[in-house]
Write a protein that holds these residues in place. Structure first.
Motif: not given
Ligand code: FAD
Ligand code: SF4
Ligand code: FES
Ligand code: FES
Lengths: 216, 326
Positions: A82-83, A85, A123-126, A128-129
């Motif tokens: 999940n972590r 990016s 880099c700030l987009t996970l 998993v989303r």
């Protein structure tokens, strides 16, 4: 530049619906670090800090999730920590190393990609989303051997030196042109300010964007 | 980054249930993911609210604006009604962060963003906001960008949002939804001054969801705008900023809304400046005299004394830009 180990190095996502490519130096490293398991997750390889006990324990089974997304036109189904990016997913697992990691904190733009047509910091987009999302990276801009007009303009205008920021600049420029913020050099500068160039190629970058926008 | 579970919710009921169980909402993720990577934030469960139906901008009956919590900064800034009714809001948004970040970040997340104090972001430093009771490294450290208003001995960090300065000036309301139903909090009460509990930053109860920010109607014609002064021309937080809205009729200022950013522990409303303006005729000397009240009560630190004069000049200049000189 970030010295941090990508979160996603442990464990590598399992690819489904996508035949896995022959091992490259990169996938070999990712796989062999994964064998190190807990030690790697604690950052021992980076050498800058020791793993906290709870981090080691957690690293044994970090929560992960499946996600299906389209990257440069091809459908990918992966299971990611999940972590992870989007930037690490692209670079460490999908072998798309065009997008660069500068700051890993939203402050440089080297990681810029398009998600559903809009420029964002990967880099700030996970990852998993991103269920169902369409991602376009620098690798996805050219049409076969035919460079994207903005890629060609960067060459024509000599709009880079070391080239580290360039993939992010070009993808961001594509977004900027689509958004229509190219009315003047000043407007381009403002709307391209999310991309830092350590080599200071701004004048030529603006010219490349301007030239490409004018051609449309 | 510490491990976390991930859940996507599709209606507010589901979101509130997850929030009540201790889940942490994630909208654009541009503050949260960044701070999680620094291990400043360590949520165990992320609740993805991006699928909730909170992405609308509507004009209220009397001519105010309701901006859904999940409207992105770029959508809000570009929206025709925002641009025409309250240019100060769209200007504040467009002068924030970068085009990429504004495509990701939301209005709800924007007013919830945490301070950019470097000691707060550095988990090896003493910081009462991050770790209550550990001290404040900024108080006698490098505090050039820190606050001069609303500070306490416990914390001197600024609130970094630009849009929040516009919302504070316009006396917006924050609409909240919690297990006990809906409520509305005036912007001035939503963001908290540090006092002795700098770790408490918003008047948000556990599991409460921001659903919208509502800007009340103001008499027309209304002129408004945002000015931001910073170390570089773009993609940088404010050293000082000013949000100004003026209603002038018959050559006289009837309503004034003024707030400053980059100087307070919360967006800093300037009632003394507003009072000085109302009932007067616009003039250069009026702007200067009103702005002279902007830094009243300031308590500068070792490295940010310059902010006192910079603030007065920023307010004076923005009054002149919005109000003209005749
Ligand atoms: C390099 C950089 C430069 C920047 N420059 C600026 C600038 O100049 N000016 C400026 O104003 N900002 C700036 N920002 C900050 C940026 O605007 C914020 O990070 C952004 O607005 C946060 O919104 P988000 O949706 O991404 O929030 P998230 O990261 O998703 O969430 C932030 C917080 O809000 C909570 N939250 C989010 N939505 C809700 C909701 N609906 N209800 C309850 N809680 C919620 C989350 O739980 C989290 O605690 C900058 C950021 C970066 C990285
Ligand atoms: S100013 Fe506030 S946020 Fe910064 S170190 Fe001090 S307590 Fe922490
Ligand atoms: S790596 Fe710098 S913005 Fe993403
Ligand atoms: S070309 Fe070197 S950083 Fe831009």
């Amino acid at each position: 530049m970030s010295t941090e180990l990508p979160e996603s190095a442990v464990p590598p996502p399992t690819g489904a619906g996508e035949s896995s490519p022959a091992p490259t130096r990169r996938t070999f490293i990712a796989t062999s670090t994964a064998v190190g398991g807990a030690v790697v997750a604690g950052g021992a390889i980076g050498g800058s800090f020791l793993a906290a006990p709870e981090e080691v324990a957690a690293a044994e089974a970090p929560p992960s999730s499946p996600v299906s997304l389209t990257v440069n036109g091809s459908r990918r189904t992966v299971t990611v920590d999940n972590r992870t990016s989007l930037l690490d997913l692209l670079r460490e697992h999908l072998d798309l190393t065009g997008s660069k990691k500068g700051c890993n904190a939203g402050a440089c733009g080297a990681c810029t990609v398009l998600v559903d047509g809009r420029r964002v910091n990967s880099c700030l987009t996970l990852a998993v989303r991103l269920e169902g999302a369409e991602v376009t990276t620098i690798e996805g801009l050219a049409d076969g051997d035919q460079l994207h007009p903005l890629q060609q303009a960067f060459i024509d205008e000599d709009a880079f030196q070391c080239g580290y920021c360039t993939p992010g600049q070009i993808v961001s420029g594509v977004g900027c042109i689509q958004e229509g913020h190219t009315g003047s050099p000043e407007e381009i500068r403002e709307w391209m300010s999310g991309n830092i160039c350590r080599c200071g190629c701004y004048v030529k970058i603006v010219r490349a964007v301007e030239q490409t926008a004018g051609r449309k | 980054m510490h491990p976390f579970t991930y859940t996507r919710v599709s209606d507010t009921r589901e979101a509130l249930a997850a929030g009540r169980r201790g889940g942490r909402y994630i909208a654009g993720g541009t503050t949260l993911v960044d701070l999680m990577r620094e291990t400043v934030e360590r949520p165990e469960a992320l609740v993805d609210i991006s699928g909730l139906p909170l992405g609308e901008i509507t004009v209220t009956e009397r001519g105010g604006l309701r901006i859904g919590a999940l409207v992105t900064m770029s959508e809000a800034a570009a929206h025709r009604k925002v641009r025409t009714l309250f240019p100060v809001v769209s200007e504040a948004l467009e002068l924030s962060a970068s085009a990429q970040l504004r495509n990701m970040a939301t209005i709800g997340g924007n007013i919830m963003q945490r301070t950019r104090c470097t000691y707060f972001r550095d988990v090896t430093a003493d910081c009462n906001k991050r770790e209550p009771g550990s001290g404040c490294a900024a108080l006698h450290g490098v505090n050039r960008t820190h606050a001069i208003l609303g500070t306490s001995d416990a914390c001197v960090a600024t609130h970094p949002s630009d849009a929040a300065v516009a919302f504070a000036a316009l006396e917006a309301q924050v609409r909240l939804l919690g297990p006990d139903g809906e409520r509305q909090v005036p912007f001035a009460d939503f963001l908290l001054r540090p006092g002795s509990t700098p770790d408490r930053e918003q008047a948000l109860r556990k599991g409460e969801l921001i659903t919208a920010v509502e800007v009340p109607a103001l008499p027309r014609p209304l002129k408004s705008g945002y000015l931001k002064v910073r170390d570089r021309q773009s993609y940088e937080f404010a050293l000082t900023s000013a949000a100004v809205a003026l209603h002038v009729r018959g050559g006289v200022i009837r309503e004034a809304r003024v707030a400053a950013g980059g100087v307070g522990t919360v967006p800093w409303k300037l009632p003394a400046v507003e009072r000085h303006l109302v009932g007067e005729r616009p003039s250069d000397s009026l702007w200067t005299a009103a702005a002279a009240k902007a830094a009243e009560g300031a308590r500068p630190l070792q490295h940010n004394r310059f902010k006192v004069e910079l603030l007065e000049r920023t307010v004076a200049r923005q009054l002149r830009i919005v109000g003209g000189t005749k």
